[in-house]
Enzyme design. Sequence first.
Site, PDB file in Angstrom:
ATOM      1  N   ARG A 150      -1.942  -6.942   2.509  1.00 26.87           N
ATOM      2  CA  ARG A 150      -1.456  -5.640   2.085  1.00 26.87           C
ATOM      3  C   ARG A 150      -2.416  -4.567   2.579  1.00 26.87           C
ATOM      4  O   ARG A 150      -3.635  -4.707   2.437  1.00 26.87           O
ATOM      5  CB  ARG A 150      -1.381  -5.596   0.549  1.00 26.87           C
ATOM      6  N   TYR A 162      -4.061   5.721  -4.630  1.00 24.17           N
ATOM      7  CA  TYR A 162      -3.850   4.381  -5.186  1.00 24.17           C
ATOM      8  C   TYR A 162      -4.149   3.300  -4.139  1.00 24.17           C
ATOM      9  O   TYR A 162      -3.730   3.393  -2.983  1.00 24.17           O
ATOM     10  CB  TYR A 162      -2.385   4.216  -5.640  1.00 24.17           C
ATOM     11  N   ASP A 219       2.308  -0.883  -0.383  1.00 20.52           N
ATOM     12  CA  ASP A 219       2.794  -0.493  -1.708  1.00 20.52           C
ATOM     13  C   ASP A 219       2.822   1.029  -1.795  1.00 20.52           C
ATOM     14  O   ASP A 219       1.772   1.671  -1.757  1.00 20.52           O
ATOM     15  CB  ASP A 219       1.853  -1.080  -2.775  1.00 20.52           C
ATOM     16  N   HIS A 221       3.936   2.538  -4.420  1.00 18.53           N
ATOM     17  CA  HIS A 221       3.591   2.736  -5.832  1.00 18.53           C
ATOM     18  C   HIS A 221       4.394   3.847  -6.510  1.00 18.53           C
ATOM     19  O   HIS A 221       3.838   4.754  -7.142  1.00 18.53           O
ATOM     20  CB  HIS A 221       2.082   2.954  -5.985  1.00 18.53           C
ATOM     21  N   GLU A 245       6.811  -1.886  -0.779  1.00 18.97           N
ATOM     22  CA  GLU A 245       6.932  -2.146  -2.221  1.00 18.97           C
ATOM     23  C   GLU A 245       7.074  -0.853  -3.017  1.00 18.97           C
ATOM     24  O   GLU A 245       6.424   0.151  -2.696  1.00 18.97           O
ATOM     25  CB  GLU A 245       5.662  -2.889  -2.665  1.00 18.97           C
ATOM     26  N   GLU A 271       7.593  -4.900 -10.338  1.00 13.58           N
ATOM     27  CA  GLU A 271       6.405  -5.258 -11.127  1.00 13.58           C
ATOM     28  C   GLU A 271       6.423  -4.623 -12.511  1.00 13.58           C
ATOM     29  O   GLU A 271       5.791  -5.149 -13.418  1.00 13.58           O
ATOM     30  CB  GLU A 271       5.112  -4.919 -10.377  1.00 13.58           C
ATOM     31  N   ARG A 292       9.379  -8.628  -7.571  1.00 13.40           N
ATOM     32  CA  ARG A 292       7.948  -8.420  -7.804  1.00 13.40           C
ATOM     33  C   ARG A 292       7.494  -8.732  -9.225  1.00 13.40           C
ATOM     34  O   ARG A 292       6.324  -8.527  -9.558  1.00 13.40           O
ATOM     35  CB  ARG A 292       7.597  -6.958  -7.472  1.00 13.40           C
ATOM     36  N   GLU A 348       1.273 -12.624  -4.522  1.00  9.65           N
ATOM     37  CA  GLU A 348       0.105 -11.740  -4.443  1.00  9.65           C
ATOM     38  C   GLU A 348      -1.098 -12.446  -5.071  1.00  9.65           C
ATOM     39  O   GLU A 348      -0.972 -13.069  -6.127  1.00  9.65           O
ATOM     40  CB  GLU A 348       0.387 -10.439  -5.198  1.00  9.65           C
ATOM     41  N   TRP A 411       2.350   7.675 -11.013  1.00  9.23           N
ATOM     42  CA  TRP A 411       1.116   7.081 -10.479  1.00  9.23           C
ATOM     43  C   TRP A 411       1.434   5.755  -9.837  1.00  9.23           C
ATOM     44  O   TRP A 411       2.184   4.982 -10.373  1.00  9.23           O
ATOM     45  CB  TRP A 411       0.078   6.887 -11.585  1.00  9.23           C
TER      46      TRP A 411
HETATM   47  O1  EZ4 Z   1      -0.809  -0.870 -10.151  1.00  6.62           O
HETATM   48  O2  EZ4 Z   1      -1.450  -4.065 -11.571  1.00  6.62           O
HETATM   49  O3  EZ4 Z   1       1.114  -4.257  -6.470  1.00  6.62           O
HETATM   50  N1  EZ4 Z   1       0.269  -4.074  -7.280  1.00  6.62           N
HETATM   51  C1  EZ4 Z   1       0.149  -2.999  -8.067  1.00  6.62           C
HETATM   52  C2  EZ4 Z   1      -0.966  -3.024  -9.083  1.00  6.62           C
HETATM   53  C3  EZ4 Z   1      -0.618  -2.251 -10.339  1.00  6.62           C
HETATM   54  C4  EZ4 Z   1      -1.487  -2.684 -11.481  1.00  6.62           C
HETATM   55  C5  EZ4 Z   1      -1.038  -2.033 -12.783  1.00  6.62           C
HETATM   56  O4  EZ4 Z   1      -1.589  -2.674 -13.863  1.00  6.62           O
HETATM   57  O5  EZ4 Z   1       0.921  -2.093  -7.947  1.00  6.62           O
HETATM   58  O6  EZ4 Z   1      -2.148  -2.522  -8.514  1.00  6.62           O
HETATM   59 CO    CO Z   2       2.592  -2.759  -6.757  1.00  5.84          CO
END
Ligand code: EZ4
Ligand code: CO
Length: 411
Positions: A150, A162, A219, A221, A245, A271, A292, A348, A411
Site C-alpha cells: 500500500r 492520513y 487508501d 480514506h 480503497e 472497514e 474490507r 492487510e 478523516w
Molecule cells: O484508519 O484502522 O486501511 N486502513 C485504515 C486504517 C484505519 C484505522 C482506524 O482505526 O484505513 O488505518
Molecule cells: Co482503510
Amino acid sequence: MAGTTIRSAEVLVASPGRNFVTLRVMTEDGVVGLGDATLNGRELAVASYLTDHVVPLLLGRDAHRIEDTWQFLYRGAYWRRGPVTMAAIAAVDVALWDIKAKVAGLPLYQLLGGASRTGVMAYGHASGRDVPELLDSIRAQQAEGFRSIRVQTSVPGIDKVYGVAAQPSTSGRYDYEPAQRAPLPAEEDWDTSAYLRHVPGVFEAVRNEFGPALPLLHDAHHRLTPIQAARLGRALEPYDLFWLEDCTPGENQDALRLVRQHTTTPLAIGEVFTTVWDYQTLVREQLFDYVRSSVTHAGGVTALRRIVDYAAQYQIKSGFHGPTDISPVGMAAALHLDLAVHNFGIQEYMQHSAATDEVFRQTFTWADGHLHPGEEPGIGVTYDDDAAAHHPYQAAYLPFNRLKDGTVHDW
Ligand code: EZ4
Ligand code: CO
C-alpha cells in the site's frame, strides 16, 4: 454438554503499545477462548457493553452454541448493528470459535472447511514525505518480505496526511499509528484539490522505479465526493492499482455506482461497515471488488463468513482490514478465514509492536509474502496477564480533519 458450559467471561483492557479490548471466555472444563473487541478511540464503550450487558448473559450458556449465541445477542438486544454492538458480538463469537476448535483439537480453519490455499498473501504499508522517501519505504517493505504494498504519500500544501509515517522507516518497520494517546483528538488538515493533483504523479514515479508487476494499493480514506473519486480512479488507471480503497464515505452505497461508471480501477470498501446489510447494494450491483471488513468490527467469524459467501456469488473477494488496532486475536481469526474461504483476495498485515506481541503470544508464521495461522488447536493466540499488567489503558483518539476554512471534513 456440561463441560462446555461457560463458567467465566472477563473483559481485559490493556495498552501494550496501543489499546486493546479482549474477551476471555472459560468453560467448566477450563478451555479458554479469546475474542477481540477493540474499537479504536472508543475502547471503553465496548468494554462496558460487554461487562455490563453481555457477560451476565453468557454465564451458564453452552459454549458450543455459537450460532444460537450470535442470534441471541444480535436479535435479542433489539438495538441492532453499529460498531460498539458488533465488536462486542464479534468478541463473543471468536472466543466461542476458539473454544470449539480447541475442544475439537483442530486449528479453526479446519472447522471452516479446511485450507483452500497454502498461505495468505498479505500487503504491507509504505509511505513517504516525498517521493525518494516513499521509494525507500517500498524497498524496506520488500526487504520485510512483502510482495504487495500500500502506497500513501504526503501532499504539498497539506500538513498531516492520513497514512504517512512521521518517521522515515529506519528498521524496515512501518510505524504509522493514527491513534494518539492524548486527552483530545489531534487536528489534521485536508485539501482535496491538492491531493487529486499530486497522487497520480506519485504512482507514476513508483511504477517507473518498480516496474509494472508489483501489486500497489492506495487508501483514499473516505475523503472524496463520487465524481472526485471517479476522476481519481480514472487518473490512476495507467498505474494498474490492485485496489483503490474507501474512495467515498461508506454510508452511501449509491456513490460507488457513479464511480464504477467511470473507472476500471478496482475498488475496496467496508472497514467501517458492521453487517452484511452495509454491503447489500454494493454486492448485488457489483459496485466494488474487495470486502474490507474485519472479523472484529463485523460481528465475528460467523458474520464475516456470511458476507464473503454473499460476495462470492458476484466474484467479489476478501481483503480484510488488518491495521494495528485489530488485535493479534482479531488478526488470527481473520487468517483462519482467509485460509479457508474460496474467494480470498488479500489480507492487510500491519505488524504489531514488540510490546503487543509480548501480551498476545501467537503461532502464525510469515514467509515470502504469505501468512499462515499455524496448526495449534483454536485460533492460536494466548494472553499473558503478567505482561498486560505493565500496560494499563491510556486514553487515545483517532485524529480528525478540518479544511482550510475550518470546516470539519471526513478523516
Ligand atoms: O484508519 O484502522 O486501511 N486502513 C485504515 C486504517 C484505519 C484505522 C482506524 O482505526 O484505513 O488505518
Ligand atoms: Co482503510
